[in-house]
Design a protein around this motif. Structure first.
Motif, PDB file in Angstrom:
ATOM      1  N   LEU A   1     113.615  58.936  83.050  1.00  0.00           N
ATOM      2  CA  LEU A   1     113.782  60.378  83.089  1.00  0.00           C
ATOM      3  C   LEU A   1     113.126  60.980  84.324  1.00  0.00           C
ATOM      4  O   LEU A   1     112.244  60.399  84.933  1.00  0.00           O
ATOM      5  CB  LEU A   1     113.172  61.014  81.833  1.00  0.00           C
TER       6      LEU A   1
ATOM      7  N   ASP B   1     115.461  66.568  86.303  1.00  0.00           N
ATOM      8  CA  ASP B   1     116.855  66.985  86.076  1.00  0.00           C
ATOM      9  C   ASP B   1     117.643  65.917  85.318  1.00  0.00           C
ATOM     10  O   ASP B   1     118.842  65.788  85.476  1.00  0.00           O
ATOM     11  CB  ASP B   1     117.548  67.319  87.399  1.00  0.00           C
ATOM     12  N   ARG B   2     116.951  65.128  84.481  1.00  0.00           N
ATOM     13  CA  ARG B   2     117.636  64.062  83.749  1.00  0.00           C
ATOM     14  C   ARG B   2     117.060  63.950  82.333  1.00  0.00           C
ATOM     15  O   ARG B   2     115.858  64.074  82.130  1.00  0.00           O
ATOM     16  CB  ARG B   2     117.444  62.733  84.508  1.00  0.00           C
TER      17      ARG B   2
ATOM     18  N   ARG C   1     122.037  70.889  84.251  1.00  0.00           N
ATOM     19  CA  ARG C   1     121.630  71.125  85.647  1.00  0.00           C
ATOM     20  C   ARG C   1     122.173  72.441  86.170  1.00  0.00           C
ATOM     21  O   ARG C   1     121.490  73.177  86.892  1.00  0.00           O
ATOM     22  CB  ARG C   1     122.127  69.984  86.539  1.00  0.00           C
TER      23      ARG C   1
END
Length: 598
Positions: A232, A235-236, A545
């Motif tokens: 991670l 933005d994930r 996102r």
């Protein structure tokens, strides 16, 4: 709760009450934000998802019992209030939507009480994120987080309506599907009915949406949940949401056209921002050469300059050695930073090493024109001046150089320019710079697997003029692939798909699949392709996102209701967790975990 609501019906959310309602009796409900006791008067700021509304409790209007009850109110109590809307008796609060009115209560009902929250229910608090996520139900009450979640809902609703008007059909695809290679690591789900076999949660609906095109549905969309078992970052997330679409009888320009109009619609309706169309396009090669990134941030300059030809015969072995090994020497000009302290430059060198650099060479040009450099002793005065000229160096500039294989040089300088822009305050969150990056490489070489792998996925169509190189020079083949980039973040990507069986087979061969292996993994798609396939293409956005950037946040966790943290765990529910032994037996699973891991 049912009894608490007897005889009550909410007439307005808090900020739906306005000066137009003065003189009316309204019923509002929500949480106590603050309570101020002025003796004969008690003021309460009532909060719901719409905002704040001031309630006034006066014994003359609410009665002694109601006034005494108001005296017991504390933060986060849930209450219902019936009262008359009046103009504010005190000063108008210009910062509140309801700052010119108040509700003078005639009836108060406490619907539920609250313990003292572990942190204030306020916007932009400094509370540690782990604590906020542990008490996420409270964190979600904060107005800034609520604003993000409401924005996300609006984006999803507008997207559905826009695409429906463009002829898209919303069709759901399976959540339990087959594990396939050529992507991130799958999340696996064991089957009780088929012991020893597993479903995979979808990394994307890719194969199913292509089969929908084979089935004649023409234009498909879905706001789809997807899952990838990968490390991670800000933005994930392990589970995320895509705005997914596929179109038949189209090529690149058709997909780009509908998506440009979608983005313009979203930004106009949600933020009041005009997106200038058409959006700029740039090939992958140009993006890498100019910005060192396939998702360049165009809000600032600091572009890379290739100075390989300038220094190829110089006396600095770091430069010449990189060139002799097939690499390049490139630099960036950090305008006005020639006086940067050595300590800060050393920190930049350490930063660059984190992206694969062995070091970072620099030239600092002081305001008086004197030059200080980490490699001046290896260069003649003429070579140094030629290099400065090639970099457009002026008094007061700092020139930074990386020398290595192209991929490393791009990674280093691409990351460095963004880091410097952040440090220098060049990243304006109120500016939105879109870019299409096109003509990606079809393949990238994997040292780990010792073969070419698909840069996007195995179903991406090569550029027509590059088809002849699939067997002879796969590394030079470009793809009909396109990413949409916003402020240095890839918010979506897609491609034209292969719809000819012979080209698809050549792709599998280039990726090292035997016919048998390809059929084992993708037989259901290949079978569908035997019965008439329209040319088709698609794109998927990362909804998380996109909303993160629209909301001007730094992490997608701020726009997801219940996010995971860095180790993919949920602090609210304590997932993942152990399960009952009986459940494991039913699934024919035996857990073999090292003691330390337990």
């Amino acid at each position: 709760m049912a009894e608490a609501m007897v005889g009550l019906k909410r007439t307005h959310r808090c900020t739906e009450v306005s000066a137009a309602n003065v003189g009316e009796t309204v019923t509002v409900m929500g949480w106590v934000q603050t309570r101020r006791n002025l003796g004969s008067l008690i003021f309460v700021d009532l909060r719901d998802r719409s905002g704040l509304l001031q309630i006034v409790f006066d014994e003359n209007s609410v009665g002694k019992e109601g006034f005494d009850k108001a005296y017991t109110l504390r933060n986060e109590y849930v209450i219902a209030v019936v009262g008359k809307v009046e103009k504010r008796s005190g000063a108008v609060n210009e910062n509140l939507k309801t700052g010119d009115i108040e509700v003078v209560a005639s009836q108060l009902r406490i619907l539920s009480e609250s313990e003292t929250p572990p942190f204030p229910i306020e916007a932009n608090i400094n509370t540690k994120e782990d604590l906020r996520l542990k008490y996420r139900c409270l964190d979600l009450r904060r107005p800034d987080i609520q604003s993000n979640i409401i924005m996300r809902s609006k984006v999803a609703t507008l997207t559905r309506a826009f695409l429906a008007n463009e002829g898209f059909l919303e069709i759901e695809t399976p959540m339990l599907t087959k594990s396939t290679p050529e992507g991130a690591r799958d999340y696996l789900v064991p089957s009780r009915i088929h012991p020893g076999k597993f479903y995979a949660l979808p990394q994307s609906p890719q194969l199913f949406k292509q089969m929908l095109m084979c089935s004649g549905y023409d234009r498909y969309m879905q706001i789809a949940r997807c899952f990838r078992d990968e490390d991670l970052r800000a933005d994930r997330q392990p589970e995320f949401t895509q705005i997914d679409m596929e179109l038949s009888f189209v090529d690149v320009d058709d997909v780009i056209d509908v998506n440009e109009r979608l983005l313009a619609h979203l930004f106009k309706e949600v933020l009041g921002v005009e997106v200038k169309l058409p959006i700029q396009r740039m090939t992958w090669q140009e993006a890498m050469d100019r910005f060192g990134s396939d998702k360049p941030d165009l809000r600032f300059g600091m572009e890379l300059k290739n100075v390989t030809d300038i220094v190829k015969n110089c006396g600095f072995g770091v430069f010449t050695g990189a060139i002799e090994n097939g690499g390049s020497v490139r630099g960036i000009n950090v305008k006005g930073q020639g006086a940067m302290p050595r300590k800060k430059i050393d920190a930049l060198v350490d930063f660059a090493k984190g992206y694969g650099a062995k070091g970072l060479a620099y030239i600092a040009i002081h305001e008086d024109g004197t030059v200080k450099s980490s490699f001046a002793k290896f260069m003649t005065e003429e070579e140094m001046q030629s290099l400065i000229k090639a970099m457009d160096g002026e008094n007061g500039d700092l020139l930074l150089f990386a020398a290595d294989k192209n991929k490393i040089v791009w990674n280093v300088l691409g990351a460095l320019r963004v880091e410097l822009a952040d440090q220098l305050g060049l990243l304006d969150k109120n500016e939105f710079r879109f870019l299409w990056v096109t003509e990606f490489p079809q393949f990238e070489w994997s040292d780990e697997e010792n073969r070419f792998v698909a840069m996007h996925h195995p179903f991406t169509m090569p550029m027509d003029e590059d088809l002849d190189m699939l067997e002879t020079n796969p590394g030079a083949v470009r793809a009909k692939a396109y990413d949409i980039v916003l402020n240095g973040t890839e918010i979506g990507g897609g491609s034209v798909r292969i719809h000819q069986a012979d080209v698809q087979q050549r792709m599998f061969n280039a990726l090292g699949f035997t016919n048998e292996a390809a059929y084992e993994k993708f037989g259901f798609l290949l079978d569908a392709f035997k019965y008439g396939v329209p040319p088709h293409a698609g794109l998927a956005y990362g909804l998380d996102r996109l909303v993160m950037i629209m909301a001007k946040r730094d992490s997608i966790r701020d726009v997801i209701a219940f996010p995971k943290v860095k180790d993919a765990s949920c602090l609210l529910t304590n997932a993942p967790d152990v399960v009952d032994e009986k459940q494991l037996r039913e699934l024919s699973i035996n857990i073999d975990v090292e003691e330390d891991d337990k």
